[in-house]
Design a protein around this motif. Sequence first.
Motif, PDB file in Angstrom:
ATOM      1  N   ILE A 158       0.847  -1.342   0.034  1.00  0.00           N
ATOM      2  CA  ILE A 158       0.081  -0.094   0.052  1.00  0.00           C
ATOM      3  C   ILE A 158       0.955   1.332   0.151  1.00  0.00           C
ATOM      4  O   ILE A 158       1.643   1.518   0.846  1.00  0.00           O
ATOM      5  CB  ILE A 158      -0.971  -0.003   1.230  1.00  0.00           C
ATOM      6  N   SER A 159       0.841   2.236  -1.054  1.00  0.00           N
ATOM      7  CA  SER A 159       1.491   3.175  -1.105  1.00  0.00           C
ATOM      8  C   SER A 159       0.722   4.477  -0.144  1.00  0.00           C
ATOM      9  O   SER A 159      -0.545   4.425  -0.072  1.00  0.00           O
ATOM     10  CB  SER A 159       1.431   3.823  -2.368  1.00  0.00           C
ATOM     11  N   LEU A 160       1.346   5.496   0.194  1.00  0.00           N
ATOM     12  CA  LEU A 160       0.889   6.522   1.210  1.00  0.00           C
ATOM     13  C   LEU A 160      -0.144   7.264   0.270  1.00  0.00           C
ATOM     14  O   LEU A 160      -1.296   7.726   0.773  1.00  0.00           O
ATOM     15  CB  LEU A 160       1.987   7.477   1.609  1.00  0.00           C
ATOM     16  N   GLU A 161       0.056   7.784  -1.033  1.00  0.00           N
ATOM     17  CA  GLU A 161      -0.821   8.445  -1.725  1.00  0.00           C
ATOM     18  C   GLU A 161      -2.172   7.669  -1.836  1.00  0.00           C
ATOM     19  O   GLU A 161      -3.153   8.166  -1.989  1.00  0.00           O
ATOM     20  CB  GLU A 161      -0.090   8.647  -3.207  1.00  0.00           C
ATOM     21  N   HIS A 162      -2.059   6.322  -2.214  1.00  0.00           N
ATOM     22  CA  HIS A 162      -3.558   5.530  -2.728  1.00  0.00           C
ATOM     23  C   HIS A 162      -4.167   5.627  -1.190  1.00  0.00           C
ATOM     24  O   HIS A 162      -5.278   5.609  -1.158  1.00  0.00           O
ATOM     25  CB  HIS A 162      -2.990   4.107  -2.875  1.00  0.00           C
ATOM     26  N   ALA A 163      -3.476   5.459  -0.193  1.00  0.00           N
ATOM     27  CA  ALA A 163      -4.126   5.406   1.207  1.00  0.00           C
ATOM     28  C   ALA A 163      -4.816   6.664   1.639  1.00  0.00           C
ATOM     29  O   ALA A 163      -5.925   6.644   2.038  1.00  0.00           O
ATOM     30  CB  ALA A 163      -3.235   4.758   2.297  1.00  0.00           C
TER      31      ALA A 163
END
Length: 67
Positions: free
Chosen positions: A44-49
């Motif tokens: 999970i990337s920070l941007e998507h989350a």
Amino acid sequence: MADPVDSDVESPADDDSEWRFSIDAVGPDAEDDPDDTIIEPESISLEHATFVVLGVLLTLGVVVTGL
């Protein structure tokens, strides 16, 4: 008389050789494809989350203010 806009559209008979699947590959009698690719989850990337959390908060805000 043919419409000049549609003059570049090929007829269905012209692209018979471009079919991706044969009749045997689809339908109820189709064989299982042994080369199925397995899709594995990525991290999970920070941007998507961040966008998921933002969407949840906006949805909750709309539901709460609508009630």
